[in-house]
Design a protein around this motif. Structure first.
Motif, PDB file in Angstrom:
ATOM      1  N   ALA A  91      -0.988 -40.749  53.429  1.00 46.64           N
ATOM      2  CA  ALA A  91      -1.942 -41.689  54.026  1.00 46.64           C
ATOM      3  C   ALA A  91      -2.804 -42.337  52.955  1.00 46.64           C
ATOM      4  O   ALA A  91      -3.098 -43.538  53.012  1.00 46.64           O
ATOM      5  CB  ALA A  91      -2.808 -40.969  55.048  1.00 46.64           C
ATOM      6  N   ASP A  94      -1.693 -45.514  51.271  1.00 49.09           N
ATOM      7  CA  ASP A  94      -1.949 -46.762  51.992  1.00 49.09           C
ATOM      8  C   ASP A  94      -3.439 -47.028  52.158  1.00 49.09           C
ATOM      9  O   ASP A  94      -3.841 -47.847  52.975  1.00 49.09           O
ATOM     10  CB  ASP A  94      -1.269 -46.728  53.367  1.00 49.09           C
ATOM     11  N   CYS A 373       1.813 -45.141  58.943  1.00 46.97           N
ATOM     12  CA  CYS A 373       1.374 -46.232  58.064  1.00 46.97           C
ATOM     13  C   CYS A 373       2.253 -47.465  58.247  1.00 46.97           C
ATOM     14  O   CYS A 373       1.760 -48.599  58.271  1.00 46.97           O
ATOM     15  CB  CYS A 373       1.407 -45.783  56.607  1.00 46.97           C
TER      16      CYS A 373
END
Length: 402
Positions: A91, A94, A373
Motif C-alpha cells: 500500500a 502507492d 490499489c
C-alpha cells in the motif's frame, strides 16, 4: 526510462496522444476510444508510470488510507502478522497508509470517510462486522471469497485450498499412510469450508476413510495435543495426522510422543499392529470412529461442528484420552506421519521439522493490497479475482529430508 519519476507527459509522448487523453484513459473518464484507452494503459505500464497519489487525493477528496480487517484470532498467529506486513508494504508503494481496524468493531457509515478502500481477510459469514464493511461504500478486496449473504466485494485474491490439502493427503499416502486424519478448522470461512469438503471428496475418490476431528479455527498447541490424543486413543490405526490451524503442529508432536508413536516413518509391521489394535477395541470404538470418517460422511460448510476433541465423541472417559483412565493404547513404536496446512515458525522449528503448505503470507498480503490499489487507481476492473500460489515444503515429519 531513467530512474526519475515517469509523468503523464512521458506517457502521452510515448503513446502519441495528448496529456488530457492519457489522464482520461487512465481514470476511465472522458470520451476515449477503447483501443486508445488500452494502448495508453499498456504504455503506462511499460514505462512504470505511477499516478501522483497526492494529486489523486486532491481530485477525489480521498483520505490517502486503506483499512485492514483481520480475524479476531489474528494477533497470535504468525500467518496474519506476515500477511499484514506485506499488505502495508505494498500500500505504501502507492502512497497509501494502512489502518488496522479493530477485529470485533462493528462497521458504520463513517468508515467511508476514513479510508479509500478496505482489505477484509478470511471473512467469516458469522463475523458481525463483515456485512457492514462490504457495504461501506468504498472498494473492498477480500483475501479468500466471502460465503455470506451480504453485498459482494469489489475483488478477491484466492488460494486453491482444495488443491493444497489434496497435495498433503497424496503426499502422506505416497509415504505409506493408509489411514490419514485431519484436524479441521471450525467455522464457515472459505478456507475452513474447503478443507473439510476436500477431506470428504478426496476420501471418496481414493476409497480411504479420512478421519475428521474439528478443532477451533486458531487452535492452540494444547488444544491440538488434546484432540490428537483423543483421536489416536480412539483409533490407533490412524497413521498420519494433518493439522490445519497455524501453529498447532507442536501439539500434535507432543501427543505422538506421549503415546509412543514414532513421527516420520511408517513400517509395515507398525501399520499392521496399529490396525490390529484398532480392530481389538470392539464395535463401540468402530462406531465412534465412523461418526467422523470423511470417506462416507457429509461434508461442506457443516462438515464438522465440534470443538477440540468432540469430533469422535471420545473426549472423556476413554483410555488414553483427556480425563480418561488407563494407559495409552497406541502400539509402541508405531509410525505416525505429521503435516500441517499452514507453514510457519512452529513447523519449521519443530523437532522433527514438519511438512507443511507454505501459503506465502507476505506475498499474499502484497497481492491483496495490490489488487485494491489497482482498483482504486482504475488499473483493474471491479469484480477482479486473482489467484495466489502456494508450495508444499516436505520435511522429516513425513519421512522426507528437511
Amino acid at each position: 526510462m531513467t530512474s526519475r519519476t515517469v509523468t503523464l507527459l512521458d506517457v502521452a509522448r510515448a503513446a502519441g496522444v495528448s496529456k488530457s487523453t492519457v489522464s482520461d484513459a487512465l481514470q476511465g473518464s472522458g470520451r476515449v476510444a477503447e483501443a486508445t484507452r488500452d494502448r495508453v494503459r499498456a504504455v503506462a505500464e511499460e514505462l512504470g508510470y505511477r499516478p501522483n497519489s497526492a494529486a489523486r487525493r486532491l481530485r477525489r477528496a480521498s483520505t490517502g488510507a486503506v483499512g485492514l480487517h483481520l480475524p479476531a484470532t489474528a494477533t497470535r498467529l504468525d500467518y496474519y502478522m506476515n500477511l499484514a506486513f506485506g499488505a502495508v508494504e505494498r500500500a505504501q508503494e502507492d502512497g497509501l497508509d494502512m489502518v488496522l481496524l479493530a477485529p470485533s468493531g462493528a462497521a458504520d457509515g463513517r468508515i467511508a470517510s476514513r479510508v479509500d478502500g478496505l482489505l477484509v481477510i478470511d471473512p467469516e459469514p458469522g463475523d458481525s462486522a463483515v456485512p457492514g464493511l462490504l457495504d461501506a461504500g468504498v472498494p473492498v478486496v477480500t483475501g479468500e471469497r466471502y460465503l455470506g449473504p451480504a453485498t459482494g466485494p469489489s475483488g478477491a485474491v484466492v488460494c486453491d485450498n482444495a488443491a493444497s490439502l489434496t497435495a498433503l493427503l497424496d503426499h502422506v499416502t505416497e509415504r505409506g499412510a493408509r489411514r490419514p486424519a485431519l484436524l479441521a478448522p471450525s467455522g464457515s470461512s472459505a478456507w475452513a469450508t474447503a478443507l473439510r469438503a476436500t477431506a470428504g471428496s478426496w476420501g471418496r475418490a481414493h476409497g480411504v476413510a479420512v478421519t475428521l476431528r474439528t478443532v477451533p479455527f486458531a487452535a492452540t498447541p494444547a488444544e491440538a495435543e488434546a484432540a490428537t490424543r483423543a483421536l489416536l486413543a480412539a483409533d490407533p490405526a490412524v497413521d498420519a495426522v494433518i493439522c490445519a490451524p497455524d501453529g498447532s503442529a507442536p501439539g500434535v508432536l507432543r501427543a505422538a510422543a506421549a503415546l509412543g508413536r514414532k513421527v516420520g516413518a511408517i513400517s509395515a509391521s507398525g501399520a499392521s499392529s496399529a490396525h490390529e489394535a484398532s480392530e481389538a477395541r470392539g464395535a463401540s470404538s468402530a462406531s465412534s470412529a465412523s461418526e467422523t470418517s470423511c470417506g462416507s460422511s457429509r461434508n461442506g460448510r457443516n462438515g464438522g461442528t465440534g470443538r477440540a476433541g468432540e469430533g469422535g465423541r471420545s473426549e472423556g472417559g476413554g483410555p488414553g484420552s483427556p480425563g480418561g483412565t488407563g494407559a495409552a493404547t497406541g502400539p509402541a513404536g508405531a509410525g505416525l506421519l505429521v503435516a500441517s496446512c499452514v507453514d510457519g515458525t512452529a513447523t519449521r522449528g519443530a523437532e522433527p521439522p514438519v511438512t507443511a503448505v507454505d501459503l506465502h503470507p507476505t506475498a499474499y498480503g502484497r497481492a491483496c493490497a495490490e489488487l485494491l490499489c489497482d482498483i482504486l487507481a482504475d488499473r483493474a476492473a471491479p469484480d477482479t479475482v486473482r489467484r495466489h500460489s502456494w508450495s508444499l515444503e516436505t520435511r522429516a515429519s513425513t519421512g522426507s529430508p528437511g
